[in-house]
Each structure stands twice: as C-alpha cells, then as structure tokens.
Design an enzyme around this catalytic site. Structure first.
Site, short mmCIF file in Angstrom:
data_model
loop_
_atom_site.label_atom_id
_atom_site.label_comp_id
_atom_site.label_asym_id
_atom_site.label_seq_id
_atom_site.Cartn_x
_atom_site.Cartn_y
_atom_site.Cartn_z
CG ASP A 156 9.29 12.90 3.42
OD1 ASP A 156 7.96 12.81 2.88
OD2 ASP A 156 9.32 11.73 3.76
CD GLU A 186 8.36 8.20 6.19
OE1 GLU A 186 7.48 7.71 6.13
OE2 GLU A 186 8.87 8.47 4.98
CD GLU A 219 -2.36 -1.87 9.62
OE1 GLU A 219 -3.24 -2.98 9.61
OE2 GLU A 219 -1.97 -1.10 10.62
CG HIS A 223 7.55 4.61 8.57
ND1 HIS A 223 7.50 3.72 9.68
CD2 HIS A 223 6.40 5.40 8.76
CE1 HIS A 223 6.50 3.98 10.50
NE2 HIS A 223 5.78 4.89 10.08
CG HIS A 277 8.62 5.25 2.22
ND1 HIS A 277 8.16 6.28 1.54
CD2 HIS A 277 8.39 3.95 1.59
CE1 HIS A 277 7.63 5.68 0.58
NE2 HIS A 277 7.77 4.13 0.47
CG ASP A 316 11.37 9.24 1.12
OD1 ASP A 316 12.36 8.60 0.63
OD2 ASP A 316 10.23 8.96 1.44
#
Length: 232
Positions: free
Chosen positions: A7, A9, A52, A57, A153, A158
């Site tokens: 995963d 970010e 945002e 995260h 997150h 994740d």
C-alpha cells in the site's frame, strides 16, 4: 508462491498533477501465509502535503522533511529488492502502481514488470453489489480496525489489514493447508517443504466381531449388490 501485499500513501490523487509518494508499506506472503517479513519507509516528496491529504493519513510536511527521497538506496532500490519478482497485490492497484511507476520514472529506473492482482475487482466479483472498500471488507470478515481507527491510514498497517482480507477473499488458509492443487497429505507437505509425517503403528480395529457378523449377514441378504453389477 511468493506475493507482496502493499500500500502507499501520497500527497494527492494523481502523479500527473504533481502529487508524490510519501509512504510505502508491504507484507510478504508465501503460499497463502503471511511470513512476518515486511517493508516500510516514509518518503520525502519535495513538496507540501495538502491539508486534505493530511486529514486522511496524518503525515505532515514537517514530519517528512528529514526522510529519504525515493531515489535513495533505502527507498526505491530497497523496495525493488524486497519485492523481487513476486506477484504484487494491492487494493485499487492502478492507484498504487501509478505512483510507484511515476516515482521510478523520476528516479531514472524502469517501471515494474511484476504481475499484479487488484483486490477491488476480486471483492466485487465475490460480493456483487456490496461495498468493496478496505474498511467494508474488514467489517465483513470480522477483522479488527481498531488501530486504523485510532491512528488513521498507514501504508504498513493497511498492508497488514489487506493481507488478512486477501486470505479471506482467496481461501489462502485452505490453499496453504492442502496445497495449490487442493490436495492434502504428502503433496501439500512436499510443496511447503515439510516432511511427510508417518503413523508410528497401525490403529487397532474398531469394529467388534458382532458388528462384522451383522454386516456380513446384511450383505448376504442383498440379491444383487451394486458393486457386483460394476464388477460384472
């Protein structure tokens, strides 16, 4: 079979719009079992993290200022060494693969050629019409999201959750137990490298003499047993 569940970010939704990778997490799985081997790193994106994205995260611009950049050996090259030629598994894989390949291009490295599995269409085929987000799938399979709800997150967290979801979606536990061909016994053991266990001695018969005699009498009453027809 070796698979890497991973995963990322990022600072936003599109590398074409200048968004960058800020975190990579990955979990190794072999023959449907998580091995405990992981990869994790933060990445300095050389740009601000929009508020945002931070709300999702909780990774700030300030936190990333002293982190290595993707082209440094501990990030991009280290990730490539970790994944090797394994199959890659991601949730909404085009997003994560898009960012990884964009960073590789910026670093002057070739794009990944690994095979890729996307768990989103896999979940939608298995549960048509049902939500296919990672949160929804964790809830469906009874996988705890407590840490994610507390910390937000995170790429490694994740990845660990997705590995559990992937096992449920693919029957990975059964695959590991019975082997990739669905058989048990020595074939499954041979595939995993484990020695085949042999029984030390035969088990004593469980049928009593009376039960054997009753069975023989019952067979004698049958005019044409089905196995006699087959044998004939």
């Amino acid at each position: 079979m070796r698979q890497i569940i991973f995963d990322t970010e990022t600072t936003g939704f599109s590398p074409q719009d200048g968004d960058r990778l800020i975190e990579i997490g990955a979990v190794e799985m072999i023959d449907g079992n998580v091995t405990g081997e992981t990869f994790h790193t933060y990445v300095n994106p050389d740009r601000e993290v929009p508020i945002e994205a931070y709300r999702v995260h909780q990774i700030s611009t300030e936190f990333l200022r002293d982190k290595p950049r993707f082209h440094e050996d501990s990030v991009g090259p280290a990730f490539l060494r970790f994944i090797g030629d394994a199959e890659l598994v991601a949730h909404n894989a085009p997003f994560d693969m898009g960012f990884i390949n964009a960073e590789l291009a910026l670093a002057g490295m070739p794009e990944l050629t690994n095979s890729v599995r996307d768990t989103v269409p896999l979940a939608r085929r298995k549960f048509p019409g049902a939500p296919a987000s990672l949160d929804a799938l964790c809830q469906r399979f009874g996988i705890s999201k407590a840490e994610r709800e507390e910390k937000g997150h995170g790429a490694l967290l994740d990845s660990e959750l997705l590995a559990k979801v992937f096992i449920e979606l693919t029957g990975g536990r059964q695959t590991a137990l019975f082997g990739a061909d669905g058989r048990g016994g020595s074939q499954g053991a041979a595939r995993s490298g484990a020695p085949t266990r042999q029984r030390g001695k035969e088990l004593p018969p469980r049928l009593t003499d009376a039960e054997k005699e009753a069975h023989a009498a019952f067979i004698g009453e049958l005019k044409t047993p089905i196995w006699a027809k087959v044998a004939g």
